[in-house]
Design a protein around this motif. Structure first.
Motif, PDB file in Angstrom:
ATOM      1  N   ALA A  37       0.865  -1.179   0.000  1.00 50.07           N
ATOM      2  CA  ALA A  37       0.000   0.000   0.000  1.00 50.07           C
ATOM      3  C   ALA A  37       0.903   1.231   0.000  1.00 50.07           C
ATOM      4  O   ALA A  37       1.981   1.217   0.593  1.00 50.07           O
ATOM      5  CB  ALA A  37      -0.912   0.010   1.218  1.00 50.07           C
ATOM      6  N   LEU A  38       0.454   2.286  -0.673  1.00 54.23           N
ATOM      7  CA  LEU A  38       1.273   3.493  -0.798  1.00 54.23           C
ATOM      8  C   LEU A  38       0.386   4.708  -0.603  1.00 54.23           C
ATOM      9  O   LEU A  38      -0.657   4.838  -1.243  1.00 54.23           O
ATOM     10  CB  LEU A  38       1.930   3.533  -2.179  1.00 54.23           C
ATOM     11  CG  LEU A  38       2.816   4.740  -2.494  1.00 54.23           C
ATOM     12  CD1 LEU A  38       3.994   4.820  -1.529  1.00 54.23           C
ATOM     13  CD2 LEU A  38       3.313   4.662  -3.935  1.00 54.23           C
ATOM     14  N   TYR A  39       0.803   5.609   0.292  1.00 55.98           N
ATOM     15  CA  TYR A  39       0.028   6.812   0.545  1.00 55.98           C
ATOM     16  C   TYR A  39       0.193   7.818  -0.601  1.00 55.98           C
ATOM     17  O   TYR A  39       1.310   8.096  -1.039  1.00 55.98           O
ATOM     18  CB  TYR A  39       0.465   7.486   1.847  1.00 55.98           C
ATOM     19  CG  TYR A  39       0.054   6.749   3.100  1.00 55.98           C
ATOM     20  CD1 TYR A  39      -1.205   6.152   3.204  1.00 55.98           C
ATOM     21  CD2 TYR A  39       0.923   6.666   4.185  1.00 55.98           C
ATOM     22  CE1 TYR A  39      -1.575   5.486   4.361  1.00 55.98           C
ATOM     23  CE2 TYR A  39       0.552   6.003   5.350  1.00 55.98           C
ATOM     24  CZ  TYR A  39      -0.705   5.405   5.422  1.00 55.98           C
ATOM     25  OH  TYR A  39      -1.074   4.744   6.556  1.00 55.98           O
ATOM     26  N   ARG A  41      -0.257  11.684  -1.148  1.00 54.59           N
ATOM     27  CA  ARG A  41      -0.306  12.856  -0.265  1.00 54.59           C
ATOM     28  C   ARG A  41      -0.582  14.124  -1.061  1.00 54.59           C
ATOM     29  O   ARG A  41      -0.235  14.213  -2.238  1.00 54.59           O
ATOM     30  CB  ARG A  41       1.005  12.974   0.511  1.00 54.59           C
ATOM     31  CG  ARG A  41       1.299  11.755   1.392  1.00 54.59           C
ATOM     32  CD  ARG A  41       2.639  11.883   2.101  1.00 54.59           C
ATOM     33  NE  ARG A  41       2.972  10.698   2.882  1.00 54.59           N
ATOM     34  CZ  ARG A  41       2.595  10.491   4.141  1.00 54.59           C
ATOM     35  NH1 ARG A  41       1.881  11.413   4.776  1.00 54.59           N
ATOM     36  NH2 ARG A  41       2.930   9.386   4.787  1.00 54.59           N
ATOM     37  N   GLU A  47      -0.431  15.768   3.982  1.00 53.34           N
ATOM     38  CA  GLU A  47      -1.605  15.002   4.401  1.00 53.34           C
ATOM     39  C   GLU A  47      -1.935  13.907   3.406  1.00 53.34           C
ATOM     40  O   GLU A  47      -1.873  14.103   2.185  1.00 53.34           O
ATOM     41  CB  GLU A  47      -2.799  15.938   4.562  1.00 53.34           C
ATOM     42  CG  GLU A  47      -4.072  15.243   5.036  1.00 53.34           C
ATOM     43  CD  GLU A  47      -5.229  16.205   5.172  1.00 53.34           C
ATOM     44  OE1 GLU A  47      -6.377  15.730   5.313  1.00 53.34           O
ATOM     45  OE2 GLU A  47      -4.993  17.432   5.126  1.00 53.34           O
ATOM     46  N   VAL A  48      -2.323  12.742   3.924  1.00 53.31           N
ATOM     47  CA  VAL A  48      -2.700  11.610   3.081  1.00 53.31           C
ATOM     48  C   VAL A  48      -4.092  11.836   2.506  1.00 53.31           C
ATOM     49  O   VAL A  48      -5.041  12.126   3.237  1.00 53.31           O
ATOM     50  CB  VAL A  48      -2.665  10.293   3.887  1.00 53.31           C
ATOM     51  CG1 VAL A  48      -3.166   9.130   3.033  1.00 53.31           C
ATOM     52  CG2 VAL A  48      -1.258  10.020   4.389  1.00 53.31           C
ATOM     53  N   THR A  51      -5.015   5.972  -0.384  1.00 50.08           N
ATOM     54  CA  THR A  51      -4.072   4.875  -0.263  1.00 50.08           C
ATOM     55  C   THR A  51      -4.141   4.048  -1.541  1.00 50.08           C
ATOM     56  O   THR A  51      -5.223   3.601  -1.939  1.00 50.08           O
ATOM     57  CB  THR A  51      -4.391   3.983   0.946  1.00 50.08           C
ATOM     58  OG1 THR A  51      -4.340   4.776   2.138  1.00 50.08           O
ATOM     59  CG2 THR A  51      -3.383   2.850   1.063  1.00 50.08           C
ATOM     60  N   VAL A  79       3.712  10.855  -4.133  1.00 54.57           N
ATOM     61  CA  VAL A  79       4.069   9.582  -3.517  1.00 54.57           C
ATOM     62  C   VAL A  79       5.587   9.478  -3.451  1.00 54.57           C
ATOM     63  O   VAL A  79       6.307  10.169  -4.177  1.00 54.57           O
ATOM     64  CB  VAL A  79       3.514   8.369  -4.308  1.00 54.57           C
ATOM     65  CG1 VAL A  79       1.999   8.416  -4.385  1.00 54.57           C
ATOM     66  CG2 VAL A  79       4.130   8.315  -5.709  1.00 54.57           C
TER      67      VAL A  79
END
Length: 315
Positions: A37-39, A41, A47-48, A51, A79
């Protein structure tokens, strides 16, 4: 330059500065998430906003630092580039976006300002973005697939359920039919099998770091990249850029074909750089320290320093 009339996917990498959002006219390429999983932002380290799951395909807009500006699932954000890897997938959804312009923008049959116009789209028109090619967004509108320049596409404030009502498209009278690009990994219409093989193989290494003296997939310098690609496709060529220039058949700028080598330097006897021409005034190469294998337009300083093409494939 001689028109190649080829359709091809250009996936381009480069380095992007954290402190500035560079204009959308920069080259784009597709990549996929290699983490579980990769946020995503809203800003580098910010801030995220979403996902992204493993293997999600994104469009990379800018990557001159460790934070890459991308589009995924209808959102623009940042990212960590460490968790992206190259992909040859060309048919993928980026979500809905809207046209942003003063009046109308051309919806073209191919990713080029010289291609046919399928329609004129008003500002605010909502389209489905289905990929990137040759630094343009591939979009679908009103049953047609074509291309819109990224300067006129915005993902901000577009609802997933938005429709195209209220916007209009006027067919260009000079365009008699819709040209729908191939959804194959790479399509080089009219290009020989050997030339397509070279271009397909080269594209596997997009994002590979430049390494001085490198000639393997762990890292390439410019001639290490070209010699490796040719050795593993149509045949070996010399290792060094000058030797490659001297050993190949000269080709003028206007006669370049996809799969030809392109050489740069201060003179024909002082070649300092080499890449592989892919068509439409674009080549793939391993530029210099701090960069990665990428597609780049044959313009500006590259055009000024261009010393000639080199032909290895005769068909």
């Amino acid at each position: 330059m001689k028109s190649t009339k080829k359709l091809f996917r250009i996936a381009v990498t480069g380095m992007l500065a954290v402190s500035m959002l560079l204009p959308n006219s920069l080259a784009m390429y597709q990549a996929k998430v290699k983490a579980d999983a990769l946020y995503l932002r809203e800003s580098p380290g910010g801030e995220v906003i979403a996902t992204l799951s493993q293997n999600t395909v994104v469009a990379v807009l800018n990557n001159s630092s460790s934070w890459y500006k991308v589009v995924a699932n209808g959102k623009e954000g940042y990212v960590s580039g460490e968790y992206l890897t190259g992909t040859t997938v060309t048919d993928f959804s980026l979500g809905k976006a809207k046209i942003v312009c003063d009046t109308t923008v051309n919806f073209r049959s191919q990713p080029s300002t010289s291609s046919g116009v399928l329609a004129s789209l008003k500002s605010g028109t909502v389209v489905d973005v289905t990929g990137v090619q040759s630094n343009w967004y591939k979009v679908t509108y009103n049953g047609k697939t074509g291309y819109v320049h990224p300067d006129y596409i915005s993902f901000s404030g577009v609802q997933s359920a938005s429709s195209n009502s209220g916007s209009s498209a006027t067919n260009n009278s000079n365009t008699s039919e819709t040209i729908v690009p191939s959804t194959n990994v790479v399509s080089y219409t009219g290009t020989s099998e050997k030339r397509a093989e070279v271009l397909d193989y080269a594209a596997q290494f997009l994002g590979t770091p430049y390494v001085y003296g490198g000639s393997t997939p762990s890292g390439f310098d410019c001639s290490g990249f070209t010699s490796y690609v040719f050795a593993n496709t149509v045949g070996s060529i010399p290792r060094v850029a000058q030797s490659q220039f001297d050993a190949t058949t000269r080709v003028a700028l206007e006669d370049l074909e996809p799969g030809d080598l392109v050489f740069f330097g201060s003179s024909a006897s002082s070649i300092s750089h080499v890449g592989i021409y892919v068509g439409d005034d674009t080549f793939i190469h391993s530029p210099h320290t701090g960069e990665v294998v990428k597609y780049e337009p044959l313009t500006g300083n590259y055009l000024t320093r261009f010393q000639g093409g080199g032909r290895v494939i005769f068909d």
